[in-house]
Design an enzyme around this catalytic site. Structure first.
Site, PDB file in Angstrom:
ATOM      1  N   ASP A 124      77.201  39.725  52.781  1.00 47.65           N
ATOM      2  CA  ASP A 124      76.188  38.805  52.704  1.00 47.65           C
ATOM      3  C   ASP A 124      75.184  39.532  50.809  1.00 47.65           C
ATOM      4  O   ASP A 124      75.359  38.625  50.300  1.00 47.65           O
ATOM      5  CB  ASP A 124      74.730  38.988  52.633  1.00 47.65           C
ATOM      6  N   GLU A 125      75.888  40.845  50.308  1.00 44.60           N
ATOM      7  CA  GLU A 125      75.847  40.704  48.608  1.00 44.60           C
ATOM      8  C   GLU A 125      76.756  39.829  47.778  1.00 44.60           C
ATOM      9  O   GLU A 125      76.390  39.571  46.904  1.00 44.60           O
ATOM     10  CB  GLU A 125      76.160  42.080  48.523  1.00 44.60           C
ATOM     11  N   TYR A 147      80.447  46.516  43.593  1.00 42.08           N
ATOM     12  CA  TYR A 147      80.450  46.599  44.767  1.00 42.08           C
ATOM     13  C   TYR A 147      80.222  45.162  45.089  1.00 42.08           C
ATOM     14  O   TYR A 147      81.713  45.085  45.366  1.00 42.08           O
ATOM     15  CB  TYR A 147      79.586  47.344  46.021  1.00 42.08           C
ATOM     16  N   LYS A 151      83.795  42.104  45.753  1.00 41.84           N
ATOM     17  CA  LYS A 151      83.458  42.047  47.177  1.00 41.84           C
ATOM     18  C   LYS A 151      83.862  40.622  46.899  1.00 41.84           C
ATOM     19  O   LYS A 151      84.830  39.490  47.835  1.00 41.84           O
ATOM     20  CB  LYS A 151      82.599  42.276  48.268  1.00 41.84           C
TER      21      LYS A 151
END
Ligand code: NAD
Ligand code: DAU
Length: 336
Positions: A124-125, A147, A151
């Protein structure tokens, strides 16, 4: 079915391997994992002799290794990644190589081997900080940490493999997992194990950042559902059942463990610390997903697991490289 799982020595991957082999008595799993600092054969303790599981040590960014591991696979579940935000802030290089290049190598091999299903496990990030409301799968990607950016890039290469080549890829975007075998650098296992050791937990900033907690087994069930019933090319959010500020989480865990407030140390905030994540899970529910765990019970059983399994986390916290990481990440922070 023969399944290639990547990252199966990590936290979620190892829970997925255990859960899947139990759930499907004829399933065979090849587990491709490089055994980085986060990969731990002890996560699969008790399964060493299991004939339906085979660990192959190797890098997802190495095409030759991936080719060998993918031979005969019907489907792929791709968990392998560098996963810790704080480490990506210290040094992003491994994140780009594993998360982006590694995903592209996996997708290319899946195409060559004509695998029938490929689940790309994301987070969800990628949506960035969500001040209000809930992210839906079509929202723009606005990642804030290295990060999350890596993703988000991996989600885009997965999308391109579907659009360009018709590879049957499904992507999942899950919220914060908790449960057994989580590396003691992530907030919850760090908090619980520090308190077992009588040490403080460093709480970033004002402690009002919100995370949505999902038990790792529910995440595994969601990934499995998407693997079997998801529509190629689609993205599925996976949320939890407890949207909490870090302060609230700290309070709940303190209550269960009987820990004094003096063992919470407010420290300087994480850089670009996302304030809140929240995902709309309607698409996953439409596939038939329901949570099977209750947050409060799952939190208690997770705390009990860390209490009962110091043999697992103590050697990790005492490892030289992990001590060096703790020093690098926490030394300069001081009190907030
Ligand atoms: P983890 O860090 O515990 O495990 C990662 C695993 O990948 C380790 O076993 C490691 O050895 C392996 N690995 C790393 N680089 C590799 C490489 N180059 N080749 C082969 N193997 C490699 O991570 P996790 O928390 O279990 O997360 C698994 C996946 O789920 C990641 O893709 C992560 O982005 C995603 N995710 C995690 C969460 C969470 O809350 N932990 C939430 C949503 C999504
Ligand atoms: O949202 C899904 C993501 O959840 C996954 O994609 C990541 O792989 C996973 O690591 C996790 O990221 P977070 O950054 O949310 O998790 P972490 O456990 O690192 O931190 C949870 C919250 O606790 C966050 O707001 C930062 C805070 N925190 C964390 C640490 C390590 C502290 O206050 N102190 C700490 O020492």
């Amino acid at each position: 079915m023969k399944l290639l799982v990547t990252g199966g020595l990590g936290f979620i991957g190892s829970n997925f391997v255990r859960w899947s082999l139990k759930r499907y008595p004829t399933l065979r799993i090849v587990n491709l994992d490089l055994r980085t600092y986060a990969g731990n054969p002890a996560n699969l303790k008790g399964m060493e002799g299991a004939s339906r599981h085979r660990w192959v040590k190797g890098d997802v960014a190495d095409p030759k290794t991936v080719d060998r591991a993918m031979k005969g696979a019907d489907a792929v579940v791709h968990f392998a990644a560098e996963s810790h935000v704080d480490r990506s802030i210290l040094d992003a290089s491994a994140f780009l190589r594993t998360n982006v290049v590694g995903t592209q190598v996996m997708l290319d091999a899946a195409r060559r081997h004509k695998v029938r299903r490929f689940v790309h496990v994301s987070t969800d990030e990628v949506y960035g900080s969500v001040e209000a409301g809930e992210s839906v799968e079509t929202d723009p990607l606005l990642p804030n940490s290295p990060y999350a950016a890596s993703k988000a890039a991996s989600d885009l290469v997965a999308r391109a493999a579907f659009i360009t080549h018709g590879l049957p890829v499904m992507t999942t975007r899950c919220s914060n997992n908790f449960g057994p075998y989580q590396f003691p650098e992530k907030a919850l296992p760090l908090m619980v194990t520090n308190w077992i050791e009588g040490k403080p937990f460093p709480l970033y900033g004002d402690g009002l950042n919100v995370r949505d907690w999902v038990h790792v087994t529910d995440h595994c069930r969601a990934v499995d559902l998407v693997l079997r019933k998801g529509k190629p090319g689609e993205i599925y959010n996976v949320g939890g059942t407890a949207s909490l500020t870090n302060k609230k989480l700290v309070g709940l865990v303190r209550g269960i463990m009987g820990v004094d407030e003096s063992l919470v140390t407010p420290v300087t905030d994480r850089k670009a610390h996302d304030r809140r994540y929240a995902v709309d899970c309607e698409k996953l529910r439409a596939l038939g997903f329901r949570h099977e765990t209750t947050f409060e019970l799952a939190l208690r059983s997770t705390i009990k697991w860390y209490r009962d399994n110091a043999w697992w986390w103590r050697p990790l916290k005492n490892r030289g490289d992990v001590k060096t990481y703790y020093k690098k990440n926490y030394a300069g922070r001081g009190r907030a």
